[in-house]
Design an enzyme around this catalytic site. Structure first.
Site, PDB file in Angstrom:
ATOM      1  N   PRO A   9      39.270  41.783   0.902  1.00  0.00           N
ATOM      2  CA  PRO A   9      37.868  42.275   1.062  1.00  0.00           C
ATOM      3  C   PRO A   9      38.045  44.082   1.168  1.00  0.00           C
ATOM      4  O   PRO A   9      39.205  44.395   1.475  1.00  0.00           O
ATOM      5  CB  PRO A   9      37.779  41.845   2.374  1.00  0.00           C
ATOM      6  N   GLY A  10      37.073  44.495   0.716  1.00  0.00           N
ATOM      7  CA  GLY A  10      37.014  46.109   0.804  1.00  0.00           C
ATOM      8  C   GLY A  10      35.982  46.720   1.790  1.00  0.00           C
ATOM      9  O   GLY A  10      36.305  46.615   2.917  1.00  0.00           O
TER      10      GLY A  10
ATOM     11  N   GLU B 187      29.534  36.974   2.450  1.00  0.00           N
ATOM     12  CA  GLU B 187      29.108  37.669   1.309  1.00  0.00           C
ATOM     13  C   GLU B 187      28.540  36.725   0.252  1.00  0.00           C
ATOM     14  O   GLU B 187      29.466  35.696   0.045  1.00  0.00           O
ATOM     15  CB  GLU B 187      29.824  38.839   0.881  1.00  0.00           C
TER      16      GLU B 187
ATOM     17  N   HIS C 132      45.968  43.661   2.735  1.00  0.00           N
ATOM     18  CA  HIS C 132      44.953  42.409   3.099  1.00  0.00           C
ATOM     19  C   HIS C 132      43.529  43.243   3.206  1.00  0.00           C
ATOM     20  O   HIS C 132      42.603  42.424   3.245  1.00  0.00           O
ATOM     21  CB  HIS C 132      45.395  42.116   4.629  1.00  0.00           C
TER      22      HIS C 132
ATOM     23  N   ASP D 214      43.571  38.245  16.494  1.00  0.00           N
ATOM     24  CA  ASP D 214      42.879  37.361  15.700  1.00  0.00           C
ATOM     25  C   ASP D 214      43.532  36.225  14.976  1.00  0.00           C
ATOM     26  O   ASP D 214      43.987  36.724  13.537  1.00  0.00           O
ATOM     27  CB  ASP D 214      41.643  38.046  14.842  1.00  0.00           C
TER      28      ASP D 214
ATOM     29  N   CYS E  15      43.270  35.050  11.188  1.00  0.00           N
ATOM     30  CA  CYS E  15      42.105  35.702  10.443  1.00  0.00           C
ATOM     31  C   CYS E  15      42.344  35.527   9.048  1.00  0.00           C
ATOM     32  O   CYS E  15      43.320  35.835   8.609  1.00  0.00           O
ATOM     33  CB  CYS E  15      41.999  37.143  10.923  1.00  0.00           C
TER      34      CYS E  15
END
Length: 484
Positions: free
Chosen positions: A381-382, A209, A407, A98, A101
């Site tokens: 992000p988690g 989100e 990341h 990706d 990404c």
DNA sequence: ATGTCC
């Protein structure tokens, strides 16, 4: 297999596999982890993959792994490998399937509490207007000429077409465009796959989100980034969809013969590569840049849809108080040509960051003026329950990791394991009981992305912060989640 | 990650 005994501890969170571990290593391998995290990394093939990358022709410094390291295609995810130009190699496995990404964060200017009564409506509208899921196509269908413009101009194409604001570009890594892109370097199949997927989220770990800023760790940095406790923010995590995937597929195939032609010995066929200056490498690099531009345009188009949804779905009063500005846009799957100090000498390098985020500190001129004294926003992000972090890049990262950071949390369970252990419907119910509004195309996909499928983000960020690769700025937790 | 095998 690499074992604990093969590692030398350099500091509480820094470990090294020395060059002598294997005869084919050109540089040491270095990982940033706590001792507990190290255990899991040694259980699968991730550490061995990292050592494998230390054999790549032209590699300088160390083969590096961030605390979110786990197994990937050839290179570990969470890996950073820099090769010296012009003779060092570029490898599609060092970028990943990706291409570009990445993550984009928008602040909203409105308190999360003010959005609460409207979350169901907002999430339903976002889910309906941002296409998601495997193979999803969006509202745009690009002509070949339009596709070329996207591949060449990146996020700027989207802005010029009215999908954004002029200053969006200032707050994207590389201003949302790599200039060496060439749409002509793509196979017809890669181009065809890209025509209908602009403005789509995809699947897997990609998400959209609405979060709440729950903690500010660094007031000055948060102020520069425009983040305040209690404010709603929007996270967008996606990439170059089928187009980027096809670019990688094509390059891996083509470079299999290149490896033989240039007499390169690789310990794993997934590490196919070519000397940067070679025809094969240049074709891949230009195609990769084009795919990266497609990903930036993709996140830009999604940004515009999000703004429209907030405008359309919120009552006039709340809508007036919203202003969705870009905090930043980072890519975490890419190879970049950058200048770095290597042993006191400025060198042109090809920096592969695969599941690693650029984390430039204040000394780099690439930063937007507004963040010049703080460092680059590093967006991490988690998971869909416990939330995500904003960090700031550091000059120390430039000395240690070619200006790179982790990341994400990194997977703890394979997708298959996660599906075995988690039932998607039960997870959705659990999240909804925690007042997190969930919209998804696939409950199985939701289960694969369950919180327990990931490492503890707090620990990963702790190691990153304590190592000085990027410093904590703010934490956000989800109010609404869209999973493809 | 991915029209989860052209």
């Amino acid at each position: 297999m690499v074992t604990r005994a093969d590692l030398r501890q350099l500091s509480p969170f820094e470990w090294e596999v020395p060059v002598g571990y294997r005869a084919d290593m050109l540089v040491p391998a270095r990982v940033y982890m706590s001792e507990e995290m190290l255990g899991a990394a040694l259980e699968d093939r991730a550490m061995e993959q990292l050592v494998n990358t230390a054999t790549l022709p032209g590699i300088v410094g160390h083969a590096l792994a961030m605390p979110d390291m786990h197994m990937g295609y050839g290179f570990p995810i969470g890996g950073v490998v820099a090769t010296a130009l012009p003779d060092g190699v570029i490898s599609p496995g060092g970028v990943g399937y990706d291409i570009n990404c990445g993550v984009r964060l928008l602040r909203t200017g409105i308190e999360a509490d003010a959005l609460l009564p409207h979350m169901d409506r907002l999430m339903t509208a976002l889910f309906s207007r941002v296409a998601s899921g495997v193979g999803a196509s969006g509202a745009l269908r690009l002509s070949p000429g339009q596709l070329d413009a996207v591949l060449h101009e990146g996020a700027g194409w989207a802005v010029a077409q009215g999908h954004g604001l002029a200053n969006d570009l200032e707050f994207a890594e590389d201003n949302g465009r790599l200039a060496e892109a060439d749409g002509g370097a793509l196979s017809p199949r890669a181009r065809e796959r890209g025509r209908g997927q602009l403005g789509t989220l995809g699947s897997g770990n990609h998400f959209l989100e609405i979060d709440r800023v729950v903690q500010v760790h660094d007031q000055a940095a948060a102020q520069a980034y425009g983040l305040t406790v209690g404010e709603a923010v929007v996270w967008i995590h996606c990439g170059s969809r089928g187009l980027g995937h096809q670019v990688c597929t094509d390059a891996v195939r083509e470079m299999q013969s290149a490896v033989r032609r240039y007499g390169i010995d690789i310990p794993d066929r997934e590490l196919v590569c070519a000397p940067y200056g070679s025809e094969e490498a240049q074709r891949y690099y230009r195609a990769m840049c084009a795919a990266a531009n497609y990903a930036w345009a993709n996140r830009q188009v999604i940004t515009h849809i999000v703004r429209q949804v907030f405008e359309d779905e919120l009552p006039a009063e709340e809508s007036r108080r919203c202003r969705l500005d870009l905090v930043y846009d980072v890519c975490h799957n890419i190879a970049k040509v950058e200048e770095h100090d290597v042993g006191g000498r400025l060198q042109r390098l090809c920096v592969h960051r695969k599941g690693a985020t650029r984390a430039f500190g204040p000394s780099r001129p690439e930063l937007p003026e507004r963040y010049g004294r703080i460092g680059q926003p590093v967006l991490i992000p988690g998971n869909m329950e416990d939330g995500s972090y904003v960090l700031a890049g550091t000059d120390l990262a430039l000395e240690r990791t070619f200006g790179s950071s982790c990341h994400g949390a990194g997977r703890a369970l394979s997708r298959k394991q996660a599906r075995r252990e988690v039932e998607g419907g039960a997870l959705r119910d659990h999240l909804e009981r925690s007042s997190i509004v969930v919209r998804t195309d696939s409950l199985g996909g939701l289960a694969e992305e369950a919180p327990q499928a990931y490492k503890d983000l707090d620990l990963v960020v702790e190691v990153t912060h304590a190592s000085g690769l990027a410093t904590r700025v703010a934490k956000t937790t989800p109010m609404g989640v869209i999973k493809g």
